[in-house]
Write a protein that holds these residues in place. Structure first.
Motif, short mmCIF file in Angstrom:
data_model
loop_
_atom_site.label_atom_id
_atom_site.label_comp_id
_atom_site.label_asym_id
_atom_site.label_seq_id
_atom_site.Cartn_x
_atom_site.Cartn_y
_atom_site.Cartn_z
N LEU A 13 -6.87 22.65 -21.15
CA LEU A 13 -7.12 23.72 -22.11
C LEU A 13 -5.93 24.67 -22.06
O LEU A 13 -5.61 25.20 -21.00
N LEU A 14 -5.26 24.89 -23.19
CA LEU A 14 -4.06 25.74 -23.17
C LEU A 14 -4.37 27.20 -22.88
O LEU A 14 -3.53 27.91 -22.34
N ALA A 15 -5.56 27.66 -23.21
CA ALA A 15 -5.90 29.06 -23.02
C ALA A 15 -5.85 29.48 -21.55
O ALA A 15 -5.38 30.57 -21.23
N ASP A 16 -6.32 28.61 -20.65
CA ASP A 16 -6.36 29.01 -19.23
C ASP A 16 -5.84 27.93 -18.27
O ASP A 16 -5.81 28.15 -17.07
N GLY A 17 -5.47 26.77 -18.78
CA GLY A 17 -4.91 25.73 -17.93
C GLY A 17 -5.91 24.86 -17.21
O GLY A 17 -5.52 23.97 -16.45
N SER A 18 -7.21 25.10 -17.38
CA SER A 18 -8.19 24.26 -16.70
C SER A 18 -8.07 22.81 -17.20
O SER A 18 -7.62 22.56 -18.31
N ALA A 19 -8.48 21.86 -16.34
CA ALA A 19 -8.21 20.46 -16.63
C ALA A 19 -9.42 19.56 -16.46
O ALA A 19 -10.33 19.86 -15.69
N LEU A 72 -16.12 19.21 -22.17
CA LEU A 72 -15.45 18.77 -23.39
C LEU A 72 -16.09 19.41 -24.62
O LEU A 72 -15.41 19.84 -25.55
N GLU A 73 -17.41 19.49 -24.64
CA GLU A 73 -18.11 20.12 -25.76
C GLU A 73 -17.76 21.61 -25.86
O GLU A 73 -17.61 22.14 -26.95
N ALA A 74 -17.59 22.27 -24.72
CA ALA A 74 -17.25 23.70 -24.73
C ALA A 74 -15.83 23.94 -25.24
O ALA A 74 -15.54 24.99 -25.80
N TRP A 75 -14.95 22.98 -25.05
CA TRP A 75 -13.57 23.12 -25.48
C TRP A 75 -13.34 22.74 -26.94
O TRP A 75 -12.24 22.90 -27.46
N ALA A 76 -14.34 22.21 -27.61
CA ALA A 76 -14.18 21.80 -29.02
C ALA A 76 -13.71 22.99 -29.85
O ALA A 76 -14.21 24.10 -29.71
N GLY A 77 -12.71 22.76 -30.69
CA GLY A 77 -12.17 23.81 -31.55
C GLY A 77 -11.06 24.62 -30.91
O GLY A 77 -10.51 25.51 -31.55
N GLN A 78 -10.72 24.34 -29.66
CA GLN A 78 -9.65 25.06 -28.97
C GLN A 78 -8.46 24.12 -28.75
O GLN A 78 -8.63 22.90 -28.62
N THR A 79 -7.27 24.67 -28.69
CA THR A 79 -6.07 23.86 -28.52
C THR A 79 -5.98 23.31 -27.10
O THR A 79 -6.13 24.06 -26.13
N VAL A 82 -3.04 16.89 -24.07
CA VAL A 82 -3.52 15.63 -23.52
C VAL A 82 -2.31 14.84 -23.02
O VAL A 82 -1.32 14.71 -23.73
N ARG A 83 -2.41 14.31 -21.80
CA ARG A 83 -1.38 13.43 -21.24
C ARG A 83 -2.05 12.10 -20.92
O ARG A 83 -3.07 12.06 -20.24
N ASP A 84 -1.45 11.03 -21.42
CA ASP A 84 -2.02 9.72 -21.15
C ASP A 84 -1.35 9.06 -19.94
O ASP A 84 -0.49 9.65 -19.30
N HIS A 85 -1.75 7.83 -19.63
CA HIS A 85 -1.24 7.13 -18.44
C HIS A 85 0.24 6.78 -18.56
O HIS A 85 0.86 6.42 -17.58
#
Length: 121
Positions: A13-19, A72-79, A82-85
Motif C-alpha cells: 500500500l503506497l499510503a503507509d508501506g504495509s505489505a 485486500l478488501e480494505a485496500w480496494a480503491g487505494q494505490t 505490486v512486484r511479481d516473482h
C-alpha cells in the motif's frame, strides 16, 4: 555477491508501506487505447482515439488466509505497488477482490489492477 530470489507476489500500500505477500498462480494483462467510432455525413465512419492507454493486470494469490483477504478488501480503491516473482513492478488501483474457497480452509484471492502513473522520487 548477494542473490535475491523472488518466489512470491508482493503488494504494498503506497499510503503507509504495509505489505501482503503470497504465491501467485498466474498473471495476465491487457492494453487498451480509448477509441470511439463515429458516424458522419454520408454514413462515413471515422475512428477517434484519445491519447494514453489503459493497462490492466490480473493477479491471483493462492493460498491465502482470511486475514489477507480482509486486508485486500480494505485496500480496494487505494494505490498499491505490486512486484511479481520476476521483479517487475506495477502501480495501480483495484476495485474488486475475487475470492475462492479451497478445501483446506484457505482462499484464493484475485485482483484486477488498473495501472496508474506514479511520480518517482
Amino acid at each position: 555477491m548477494a542473490t535475491l530470489t523472488l518466489t512470491r507476489l508482493w503488494i504494498n500500500l503506497l499510503a503507509d508501506g504495509s505489505a501482503i505477500s503470497a504465491y501467485s498462480s498466474d498473471r495476465s494483462r491487457s492494453y487498451t487505447v480509448p477509441t470511439d467510432v463515429r458516424t458522419y455525413a454520408g454514413g462515413r465512419q471515422r475512428a477517434v482515439t484519445a491519447e494514453g492507454a489503459k493497462r490492466q493486470f490480473e493477479f491471483t494469490l493462492t493460498p491465502v488466509i482470511a486475514a489477507t483477504v480482509t486486508q485486500l478488501e480494505a485496500w480496494a480503491g487505494q494505490t498499491v505497488q505490486v512486484r511479481d516473482h520476476r521483479g517487475q513492478r506495477f502501480y495501480g488501483v483495484y476495485a474488486t477482490v475475487g475470492v475462492g474457497e479451497l478445501r483446506d480452509g484457505t482462499y484464493t484471492a484475485s485482483i484486477s489492477l488498473q495501472g496508474v502513473t506514479v511520480e518517482q522520487e
